[in-house]
Design an enzyme around this catalytic site. Structure first.
Site, PDB file in Angstrom:
ATOM      1  N   TYR B 128       0.901  -1.371   0.045  1.00 51.51           N
ATOM      2  CA  TYR B 128      -0.029   0.167  -0.360  1.00 51.51           C
ATOM      3  C   TYR B 128       1.300   1.257  -0.028  1.00 51.51           C
ATOM      4  O   TYR B 128       1.746   1.071   0.797  1.00 51.51           O
ATOM      5  CB  TYR B 128      -1.126  -0.122   0.996  1.00 51.51           C
ATOM      6  CG  TYR B 128      -1.796   1.122   1.039  1.00 51.51           C
ATOM      7  CD1 TYR B 128      -2.846   0.581   0.602  1.00 51.51           C
ATOM      8  CD2 TYR B 128      -1.480   2.658   1.455  1.00 51.51           C
ATOM      9  CE1 TYR B 128      -4.252   1.941   0.195  1.00 51.51           C
ATOM     10  CE2 TYR B 128      -2.503   3.727   1.268  1.00 51.51           C
ATOM     11  CZ  TYR B 128      -3.833   3.415   0.344  1.00 51.51           C
ATOM     12  OH  TYR B 128      -4.517   4.463   1.092  1.00 51.51           O
ATOM     13  N   GLN B 190     -10.688  -0.028   1.032  1.00 50.44           N
ATOM     14  CA  GLN B 190     -11.407  -0.446  -0.002  1.00 50.44           C
ATOM     15  C   GLN B 190     -10.250  -1.316  -0.835  1.00 50.44           C
ATOM     16  O   GLN B 190      -9.898  -3.064  -1.392  1.00 50.44           O
ATOM     17  CB  GLN B 190     -12.179  -0.052  -1.070  1.00 50.44           C
ATOM     18  CG  GLN B 190     -11.771   1.089  -1.721  1.00 50.44           C
ATOM     19  CD  GLN B 190     -11.667   2.202  -0.944  1.00 50.44           C
ATOM     20  OE1 GLN B 190     -11.466   2.099   0.152  1.00 50.44           O
ATOM     21  NE2 GLN B 190     -11.741   3.600  -2.359  1.00 50.44           N
ATOM     22  N   ASN B 213      -3.566   5.962   6.207  1.00 47.08           N
ATOM     23  CA  ASN B 213      -4.219   6.200   7.420  1.00 47.08           C
ATOM     24  C   ASN B 213      -4.691   5.774   8.074  1.00 47.08           C
ATOM     25  O   ASN B 213      -4.598   4.038   8.213  1.00 47.08           O
ATOM     26  CB  ASN B 213      -5.317   7.183   6.829  1.00 47.08           C
ATOM     27  CG  ASN B 213      -6.368   6.510   5.761  1.00 47.08           C
ATOM     28  OD1 ASN B 213      -6.431   5.398   5.842  1.00 47.08           O
ATOM     29  ND2 ASN B 213      -6.808   7.539   5.166  1.00 47.08           N
ATOM     30  N   SER B 236       6.359   8.386  14.468  1.00 49.07           N
ATOM     31  CA  SER B 236       7.841   8.748  14.664  1.00 49.07           C
ATOM     32  C   SER B 236       8.385   8.678  15.221  1.00 49.07           C
ATOM     33  O   SER B 236       7.884   9.622  15.939  1.00 49.07           O
ATOM     34  CB  SER B 236       8.187   9.503  12.991  1.00 49.07           C
ATOM     35  OG  SER B 236       9.752   8.499  12.526  1.00 49.07           O
ATOM     36  N   GLN B 258      13.048  14.057  12.328  1.00 45.13           N
ATOM     37  CA  GLN B 258      11.633  13.170  12.589  1.00 45.13           C
ATOM     38  C   GLN B 258      10.952  14.213  13.346  1.00 45.13           C
ATOM     39  O   GLN B 258       9.272  14.231  12.690  1.00 45.13           O
ATOM     40  CB  GLN B 258      12.219  12.986  13.998  1.00 45.13           C
ATOM     41  CG  GLN B 258      12.930  11.438  13.568  1.00 45.13           C
ATOM     42  CD  GLN B 258      12.638  10.665  11.934  1.00 45.13           C
ATOM     43  OE1 GLN B 258      11.775  10.410  12.100  1.00 45.13           O
ATOM     44  NE2 GLN B 258      13.525  11.002  10.830  1.00 45.13           N
ATOM     45  N   HIS B 261       8.059  15.345  10.599  1.00 47.06           N
ATOM     46  CA  HIS B 261       6.609  14.101   9.810  1.00 47.06           C
ATOM     47  C   HIS B 261       5.345  14.377  10.414  1.00 47.06           C
ATOM     48  O   HIS B 261       4.899  14.217   9.823  1.00 47.06           O
ATOM     49  CB  HIS B 261       7.168  13.455  10.448  1.00 47.06           C
ATOM     50  CG  HIS B 261       8.390  12.168   9.674  1.00 47.06           C
ATOM     51  ND1 HIS B 261       7.668  11.737   9.214  1.00 47.06           N
ATOM     52  CD2 HIS B 261       9.219  11.737  10.144  1.00 47.06           C
ATOM     53  CE1 HIS B 261       8.909  10.885   7.833  1.00 47.06           C
ATOM     54  NE2 HIS B 261       9.531  11.032   9.000  1.00 47.06           N
ATOM     55  N   GLU B 326      12.082   3.798  18.160  1.00 51.76           N
ATOM     56  CA  GLU B 326      12.590   3.289  16.534  1.00 51.76           C
ATOM     57  C   GLU B 326      13.801   3.542  16.407  1.00 51.76           C
ATOM     58  O   GLU B 326      14.577   2.946  15.174  1.00 51.76           O
ATOM     59  CB  GLU B 326      11.238   4.225  15.992  1.00 51.76           C
ATOM     60  CG  GLU B 326      11.487   4.087  14.105  1.00 51.76           C
ATOM     61  CD  GLU B 326      10.462   4.675  13.388  1.00 51.76           C
ATOM     62  OE1 GLU B 326       9.981   6.040  14.629  1.00 51.76           O
ATOM     63  OE2 GLU B 326      10.078   4.419  12.612  1.00 51.76           O
ATOM     64  N   HIS B 327      14.080   5.183  16.088  1.00 51.82           N
ATOM     65  CA  HIS B 327      15.946   5.540  15.665  1.00 51.82           C
ATOM     66  C   HIS B 327      16.208   5.745  17.152  1.00 51.82           C
ATOM     67  O   HIS B 327      15.620   6.469  17.070  1.00 51.82           O
ATOM     68  CB  HIS B 327      15.132   6.920  14.781  1.00 51.82           C
ATOM     69  CG  HIS B 327      14.330   6.809  13.916  1.00 51.82           C
ATOM     70  ND1 HIS B 327      13.337   7.217  13.452  1.00 51.82           N
ATOM     71  CD2 HIS B 327      14.589   5.845  12.530  1.00 51.82           C
ATOM     72  CE1 HIS B 327      12.855   6.808  12.598  1.00 51.82           C
ATOM     73  NE2 HIS B 327      13.672   5.869  11.638  1.00 51.82           N
ATOM     74  N   ASP B 360      16.779   7.035   6.358  1.00 58.12           N
ATOM     75  CA  ASP B 360      15.688   6.363   5.756  1.00 58.12           C
ATOM     76  C   ASP B 360      15.473   6.750   4.459  1.00 58.12           C
ATOM     77  O   ASP B 360      14.969   5.818   3.347  1.00 58.12           O
ATOM     78  CB  ASP B 360      15.143   8.469   5.559  1.00 58.12           C
ATOM     79  CG  ASP B 360      14.400   8.069   7.412  1.00 58.12           C
ATOM     80  OD1 ASP B 360      14.321   7.171   8.069  1.00 58.12           O
ATOM     81  OD2 ASP B 360      13.974   9.471   7.294  1.00 58.12           O
ATOM     82  N   GLU B 414       0.444 -38.310  27.607  1.00 58.72           N
ATOM     83  CA  GLU B 414      -0.073 -36.626  27.621  1.00 58.72           C
ATOM     84  C   GLU B 414      -1.833 -38.006  27.169  1.00 58.72           C
ATOM     85  O   GLU B 414      -2.897 -37.191  26.720  1.00 58.72           O
ATOM     86  CB  GLU B 414      -0.055 -36.504  26.750  1.00 58.72           C
ATOM     87  CG  GLU B 414       0.948 -35.573  26.993  1.00 58.72           C
ATOM     88  CD  GLU B 414       1.804 -34.799  25.478  1.00 58.72           C
ATOM     89  OE1 GLU B 414       1.052 -34.434  24.446  1.00 58.72           O
ATOM     90  OE2 GLU B 414       3.207 -33.782  25.622  1.00 58.72           O
ATOM     91  N   HIS B 419      -2.510 -41.120  18.803  1.00 55.44           N
ATOM     92  CA  HIS B 419      -0.859 -40.678  18.602  1.00 55.44           C
ATOM     93  C   HIS B 419      -0.446 -42.005  18.923  1.00 55.44           C
ATOM     94  O   HIS B 419       0.601 -42.393  18.472  1.00 55.44           O
ATOM     95  CB  HIS B 419      -0.664 -39.733  19.519  1.00 55.44           C
ATOM     96  CG  HIS B 419      -1.444 -38.163  19.541  1.00 55.44           C
ATOM     97  ND1 HIS B 419      -2.485 -37.845  19.321  1.00 55.44           N
ATOM     98  CD2 HIS B 419      -0.666 -37.118  18.573  1.00 55.44           C
ATOM     99  CE1 HIS B 419      -2.591 -36.435  18.750  1.00 55.44           C
ATOM    100  NE2 HIS B 419      -1.086 -36.157  18.293  1.00 55.44           N
TER     101      HIS B 419
END
Lengths: 429, 429
Positions: B128, B190, B213, B236, B258, B261, B326-327, B360, B414, B419
């Site tokens: 995406y 969709q 989003n 971020s 950062q 963002h 994250e960074h 990045d 068991e 088995h």
């Protein structure tokens, strides 16, 4: 007791659709009840865990933790042959999984650049082990050993006490063999919550693995992101592909070995041999009578079992890939021929002497496998399931100066001017 | 515009708690709306996709798919320097990720046993790519290249058309460079539904990756299990650990890279140098004025940015591991010293010439990283994210006969008698 159909391209798709229905919807009531438990344990710690244990199990042990000595002692309390078998299985599981371990690595360039990937075990992992008849020592081995090999510093197990208020000795023996570090006698969603958030006595973990009932599974699902979790396991599945060389007594026994798990389990035979189909049917009826879990087997074979007579091995292979079963047995003359063609299966059992229970207990590969068709994209539990990776980047001034116009160009094309500025500030006055 | 505090053990924990709040609750209204879209697309296919596209975007393109030639042509339509930079970045990303590729393997024993693990690419993956100002060509490279290396047979991209009804040429150029196979002009929940279920024109995939989003993220979350998904990315984050050798102009620029963002982004500086803290503050004010995303930067620095003056590097390291950013930038004299101590971070940037935007866009490691403290247990997107594994087991009669009493013993412990029976039937009359 098991339906038999002829492959026609349509019936198989209907069968797949019927099996998918088993996964079921998320239960709103269970979700609400479990959400409440999670909140209360997060806020109340040990006291909340204790309250829920009394409410659900009738009483709570005085101390949650099983003393280290008691775990070790269980090895002498259990049947010696059982402990011996457990240890042999552990060696095989260890040997197989050790081969999965990846090393951290780095790469260097002439300009001084160093790029790399660090791979290391999670710090602490929690294993849930159900109580009662679903208390499986083999699951303890399959969950704990890969974590150990991954380098997990501490493995914490939670398991509900038996009716006598004590831990199940076979589970304790497996914990001892697998090297579990700490055991707490608590079960249900409250145990999962305690592992995710930590309490005064139960330490907070980074990942929770292991099977459990709907409350345990829902707790794990809701806590995903707070901690990592393993897959949510669906009902067990076996698909056997057999040609005329297969032995109907073996095939029938193997189908039933999965059918006995629960009434939602699915056991399917695909065969190119009409004779084998008929004889397997007779064997199922004959062998089933003697089995202790006969009622479950009959029910699951009837509801979710099928024998399908295929027109060719190609047709069987195609259907197997569509179904993407948890366990796939290739009871055929030249099983190796099919290894590269069985694209979607958790574990593949090759030939007439590799029955599925061999993999459940002993051979070495993991028995925690993707179910409900998710072998299309999910993988067996492995050492990789218990590691975390990070990348690292070291650039010299020289290297960055060479690349900086390109980086600035890309950042500006994305409209991220502060990204561009962070490169520029190092070179422009 | 950015708060400054002295480390005292308590303020840091409060800061972590405040940052956690950003993840937010699952929005019930969005979930209901997205569930509805998923159902309709599952049932209605292309027509439903078209209806939603008209409803949300005003109009729908005549054909969903972008012709192959048009993807290739975009390379000549874009600025030549940009395409050149994109290609250089792609080479670095390819080079780094190629080192992650794992091979299938097997092990044999003298008794004829063969055990192994097959590793192969997923069959089809969907990427995406958002439209508008969040259309990032670098994301196309970071998502598609590891999939390609993993051996994914077909990479399908979905992205909403621009206001002119056409695809964004920089996104198409990145798709061409990365080797994306097919592109469809559709966005929103969709598009995600179409990838998960397949429609007449959009093929069904095994995994969906890429940012989006809240509708896109919710669709992915709800479809997890129908397909695999990547992580759901939070806002971020950058954490910079700096000593007195760091350059305040660089540190300020990197924090802002950062912060730009979005207003929820978090930028934190941990430093042992009071002087650096003060000078960074001045640099932030000075540099920010010139940046196009000034308003976003000021807002996120104020709400989720902090400068913390630490008493020692040990304290800084401890906090960094607690925050699990994250960074993570190590702007210190001897950065290599800390590689083995930074336990929880998506990507670590070492030294004064490894600013975060280098990662990045260009250096090679992936920029899709765990956020919101999940670097404690999650890993960067990698070639491993696009493979599936299965184990295989081949036992000979001789091998099974040797092991069978142990396997039977474990199965019976068991209570799983079917088995045990599946092993026994092969040896007992």
């Amino acid at each position: 007791m098991i339906p038999m159909i002829k492959a026609d391209g349509k019936s198989e798709l209907e069968l797949i659709a019927a099996l998918k229905q088993r996964s079921g919807e998320v239960d709103q009531k269970v979700t609400a009840a479990v959400s409440d438990i999670l909140e209360k344990v997060k806020a109340g710690g040990d006291e909340a865990v204790r309250d829920y244990t009394i409410r659900f199990d009738g009483k709570a042990p005085d101390t949650l933790e099983v003393p280290k000595e008691q775990i070790e002692e269980s090895l002498t309390q259990c049947d010696a042959q059982f402990v011996d078998a457990l240890k042999k299985a552990a060696v095989n599981i260890q040997d197989f999984h050790a081969r999965q371990k990846q090393q951290s690595w780095l790469t260097t360039k002439e300009d001084g650049t160093i790029l790399g990937q660090r791979i290391r075990g999670l710090k602490r992992v929690g294993i849930y082990v159900p109580g009662g008849t679903a208390a499986y020592p083999s699951s303890v081995l399959m969950n704990a050993i890969p974590a150990k090999i991954a380098g997990v510093e501490e493995i914490v197990m939670v398991t509900p006490p038996g009716k006598d208020g004590k831990p199940n000795p076979t589970i304790m023996a497996a914990a001892a063999v697998a090297g579990v570090d700490r055991v707490f006698l608590v079960g249900g969603a409250q145990a999962v919550a305690a592992l995710a958030y930590g309490t005064q006595s139960i330490p907070k973990v980074d990942k929770i693995v292991g099977p459990g009932n709907i409350y345990v599974a829902t707790a794990k699902r809701l806590l995903y992101g707070v901690v990592d979790i393993d897959m949510i396991a669906g009902p067990s599945e076996i698909l056997i592909v057999a040609d005329g060389t297969a032995n109907p007594a073996y095939v029938a026994a193997d189908l039933m070995s999965q059918a006995e798990h629960d009434t939602l389990a699915s056991a399917i035979l695909l065969t190119t041999s009409n004779r084998l189909a008929q004889e397997t049917l007779l064997e199922l009826a004959k062998q089933c009578k003697k089995l202790s879990r006969k009622d479950i087997i009959e029910r699951s074979l009837q509801d979710y079992g099928t024998i399908i007579v295929c027109r060719s091995m190609d047709e069987a292979v195609e259907f197997a890939n569509l179904l993407a079963p948890e366990h796939l047995e290739m009871c055929v003359e030249n099983p190796m021929e099919y290894v590269g063609r069985m694209d979607n299966a958790g574990s593949v059992f090759l030939g007439h002497y590799s029955p599925e229970p061999l993999g459940d207990y002993f051979a070495g590969p993991n028995h925690v496998l993707p179910t409900s068709g998710t072998a299309r994209f999910f993988s067996p539990l492995s050492v990789d399931s218990f590691v975390k990776k990070s990348s690292f980047i070291y650039y010299t001034r020289e290297a960055l100066e060479r690349d900086y116009p390109d980086i600035v160009c890309l950042a500006e094309a994305e409209g991220l001017t502060a990204h561009a500025q962070s490169i520029r500030v190092r070179f422009e006055k």
